[in-house]
Design a protein around this motif. Sequence first.
Motif, PDB file in Angstrom:
ATOM      1  N   TYR A 155     111.313   5.037  11.031  1.00 47.00           N
ATOM      2  CA  TYR A 155     113.355   6.339  11.248  1.00 47.00           C
ATOM      3  C   TYR A 155     113.416   5.546  12.861  1.00 47.00           C
ATOM      4  N   GLN A 156     112.751   5.027  13.188  1.00 51.68           N
ATOM      5  CA  GLN A 156     113.387   4.756  15.197  1.00 51.68           C
ATOM      6  C   GLN A 156     112.658   2.995  15.708  1.00 51.68           C
ATOM      7  N   PRO A 157     113.873   2.955  14.994  1.00 57.47           N
ATOM      8  CA  PRO A 157     113.442   1.544  15.128  1.00 57.47           C
ATOM      9  C   PRO A 157     112.912   0.802  16.539  1.00 57.47           C
ATOM     10  N   GLY A 158     111.720   0.147  15.895  1.00 54.96           N
ATOM     11  CA  GLY A 158     111.814  -0.151  17.715  1.00 54.96           C
ATOM     12  C   GLY A 158     110.717   0.524  19.077  1.00 54.96           C
ATOM     13  N   ARG A 159     110.303   1.590  17.812  1.00 52.84           N
ATOM     14  CA  ARG A 159     108.807   2.417  18.897  1.00 52.84           C
ATOM     15  C   ARG A 159     107.659   1.911  18.520  1.00 52.84           C
ATOM     16  N   PHE A 160     107.705   2.537  17.157  1.00 55.40           N
ATOM     17  CA  PHE A 160     106.457   1.381  16.580  1.00 55.40           C
ATOM     18  C   PHE A 160     106.053   0.564  16.698  1.00 55.40           C
ATOM     19  N   PRO A 161     106.652  -1.097  16.878  1.00 56.41           N
ATOM     20  CA  PRO A 161     106.700  -2.420  16.509  1.00 56.41           C
ATOM     21  C   PRO A 161     105.010  -2.312  15.709  1.00 56.41           C
ATOM     22  N   GLU A 162     104.204  -1.962  16.407  1.00 56.64           N
ATOM     23  CA  GLU A 162     103.032  -2.657  15.687  1.00 56.64           C
ATOM     24  C   GLU A 162     102.386  -1.939  14.517  1.00 56.64           C
ATOM     25  N   ALA A 163     103.432  -0.682  13.468  1.00 63.83           N
ATOM     26  CA  ALA A 163     103.190  -1.035  12.620  1.00 63.83           C
ATOM     27  C   ALA A 163     104.364  -1.354  11.590  1.00 63.83           C
ATOM     28  N   GLU A 164     104.880  -2.331  12.604  1.00 68.45           N
ATOM     29  CA  GLU A 164     106.005  -2.353  11.099  1.00 68.45           C
ATOM     30  C   GLU A 164     104.872  -4.264  10.081  1.00 68.45           C
ATOM     31  N   ALA A 165     104.116  -4.242  11.373  1.00 63.24           N
ATOM     32  CA  ALA A 165     102.933  -5.376  10.643  1.00 63.24           C
ATOM     33  C   ALA A 165     102.662  -4.976   8.830  1.00 63.24           C
ATOM     34  N   LEU A 166     103.012  -3.836   9.048  1.00 62.94           N
ATOM     35  CA  LEU A 166     101.967  -3.119   7.394  1.00 62.94           C
ATOM     36  C   LEU A 166     103.688  -3.070   6.302  1.00 62.94           C
ATOM     37  N   GLU A 167     104.122  -2.949   6.858  1.00 60.17           N
ATOM     38  CA  GLU A 167     105.644  -3.036   6.212  1.00 60.17           C
ATOM     39  C   GLU A 167     106.408  -4.478   5.950  1.00 60.17           C
ATOM     40  N   LEU A 168     105.949  -5.398   6.761  1.00 63.03           N
ATOM     41  CA  LEU A 168     106.314  -6.495   6.008  1.00 63.03           C
ATOM     42  C   LEU A 168     106.718  -7.421   4.807  1.00 63.03           C
ATOM     43  N   PRO A 169     107.241  -8.096   4.017  1.00 61.69           N
ATOM     44  CA  PRO A 169     107.691  -8.640   2.558  1.00 61.69           C
ATOM     45  C   PRO A 169     106.328  -8.611   2.094  1.00 61.69           C
ATOM     46  N   PHE A 170     105.649  -8.169   1.100  1.00 61.00           N
ATOM     47  CA  PHE A 170     104.851  -8.158   0.043  1.00 61.00           C
ATOM     48  C   PHE A 170     103.380  -8.378   1.031  1.00 61.00           C
ATOM     49  N   MET A 171     103.514  -7.839   1.801  1.00 64.64           N
ATOM     50  CA  MET A 171     101.660  -7.339   2.662  1.00 64.64           C
ATOM     51  C   MET A 171     101.065  -6.719   1.963  1.00 64.64           C
ATOM     52  N   ALA A 186     100.472 -12.568  15.300  1.00 62.98           N
ATOM     53  CA  ALA A 186      99.883 -12.852  14.408  1.00 62.98           C
ATOM     54  C   ALA A 186      98.748 -11.882  14.119  1.00 62.98           C
ATOM     55  N   ALA A 187      98.276 -11.799  14.966  1.00 62.70           N
ATOM     56  CA  ALA A 187      96.742 -11.097  14.958  1.00 62.70           C
ATOM     57  C   ALA A 187      97.324 -10.063  14.369  1.00 62.70           C
ATOM     58  N   LEU A 188      98.601  -9.614  14.115  1.00 64.07           N
ATOM     59  CA  LEU A 188      98.630  -8.096  14.033  1.00 64.07           C
ATOM     60  C   LEU A 188      98.908  -8.641  12.509  1.00 64.07           C
ATOM     61  N   VAL A 189      99.913  -9.166  11.911  1.00 63.66           N
ATOM     62  CA  VAL A 189      99.679  -9.751  10.552  1.00 63.66           C
ATOM     63  C   VAL A 189      98.571 -10.318  10.010  1.00 63.66           C
ATOM     64  N   ALA A 190      97.319 -10.479  10.778  1.00 65.44           N
ATOM     65  CA  ALA A 190      96.379 -11.205   9.221  1.00 65.44           C
ATOM     66  C   ALA A 190      95.708 -10.203  10.054  1.00 65.44           C
ATOM     67  N   ASP A 191      95.553  -8.629  10.884  1.00 69.92           N
ATOM     68  CA  ASP A 191      94.570  -7.842  10.475  1.00 69.92           C
ATOM     69  C   ASP A 191      95.052  -6.847   9.386  1.00 69.92           C
ATOM     70  N   ALA A 192      96.531  -7.244   9.579  1.00 73.25           N
ATOM     71  CA  ALA A 192      97.447  -6.017   8.249  1.00 73.25           C
ATOM     72  C   ALA A 192      96.582  -6.795   7.116  1.00 73.25           C
ATOM     73  N   LYS A 193      96.637  -7.781   6.577  1.00 76.77           N
ATOM     74  CA  LYS A 193      96.450  -8.767   5.482  1.00 76.77           C
ATOM     75  C   LYS A 193      94.691  -8.135   4.858  1.00 76.77           C
ATOM     76  N   ALA A 194      93.738  -8.312   5.957  1.00 80.80           N
ATOM     77  CA  ALA A 194      92.923  -8.425   5.669  1.00 80.80           C
ATOM     78  C   ALA A 194      92.435  -7.146   5.699  1.00 80.80           C
ATOM     79  N   PHE A 195      92.622  -6.260   5.513  1.00 81.51           N
ATOM     80  CA  PHE A 195      92.698  -4.420   5.531  1.00 81.51           C
ATOM     81  C   PHE A 195      93.012  -4.234   4.159  1.00 81.51           C
ATOM     82  N   VAL A 196      94.091  -4.389   3.861  1.00 83.23           N
ATOM     83  CA  VAL A 196      94.828  -4.837   2.718  1.00 83.23           C
ATOM     84  C   VAL A 196      93.854  -5.328   1.784  1.00 83.23           C
TER      85      VAL A 196
END
Length: 341
Positions: free
Chosen positions: A94-110, A327-337
């Motif tokens: 709800y505060q765009p840009g404040r917590f950018p790393e968290a957005e990795a979990l919210e990416l499409p079809f993640m 890239a590492a953030l996305v890779a980690d999000a996918k790995a944890f999922v």
Amino acid sequence: MTFLKSTTVALFTLASASSAFAQDVTLRFQHFVSPKSANPTYFMQPWADKIEADSNGRIKVELYPFMQLGGKAPNQFDLIRDGAVDGGWVIPGYQPGRFPEAEALELPFMTTKVGEQASVAAWKFTQKHLMDDFKDIHLIAAHMHGPGLVHKKGPAIEKVEDFKGLKLRGPSRPATLLLDKMGATPVGMPVPAFPEALSKGVVDGGVITWEMSPSLKLNELTDSHTDVSGDKALYNLYFIWAMNKDRYNSLPDDLKAVIDANSGEFASAWAGRAHDQGDVVGKQVMIDDGNQIGVVSEEETARMMALGEEVTAEWITEITKKGLDGAALVADAKAFVAESQ
């Protein structure tokens, strides 16, 4: 002597009572949705009840829906940090840009469509990447919901082209990026504003979960509800359940232990499971009211996923320019999922 003994006993009793009173704690937690929606019903209230039971009644957690203690949903993190409330439910997006790393979990079809699984992944990702962001609060849980879908006036979505020209509410930056990529006009807004925006024609629909649909009256305000094929969610949203840090630190060690025992992966999975329970109920309400329930074909879902991959690639480029390893953030999000399935 009798007087002295009586006085001593009275003073001791008073001191003991004062000490006991000092140990009793009331915590005021705030959220922004109906108390009848899934998370308050299946997680927040049971969590509050368990805290009271586990502390033998020494901690009472009061829950305040609809931001009754003041402030707006997008500012909830700051309200908790600053001690305006003892704790509450936060959507960092709800505060765009404040917590950018968290957005990795919210990416499409993640994430998968199982909120409990996604929430276990969210907790693990949070522990690795987000604790610095949350250093000014005491984190209790980090979780996701179940599948996010499209709810709109008129017929269900069948193909990508159906998004063109639609004004659709989005809860987070990644969600609005996907809506834009598919041809819709995204309108970012917190969930409390969604029903009024629908009723006034500000938006044609939006993306949200099954479980929130009844409390938002989407059975009345929209006509159709569309999910995608497969086991991956079109989008998801990241939440935290948190407490004011000073308030937590002020607790005696045995009461901190009660909070700690009801925190972490255990609480995160519980919160995600609450959304799964609510999704079953919410979907049935939409069905019972005769609304159209749609599922996009596998072929069209594949097209949407390809557009989602474009969003992810662009997000990685953007976030990397800000000094983060996208890239590492996305890779980690996918790995944890994957690990949580």
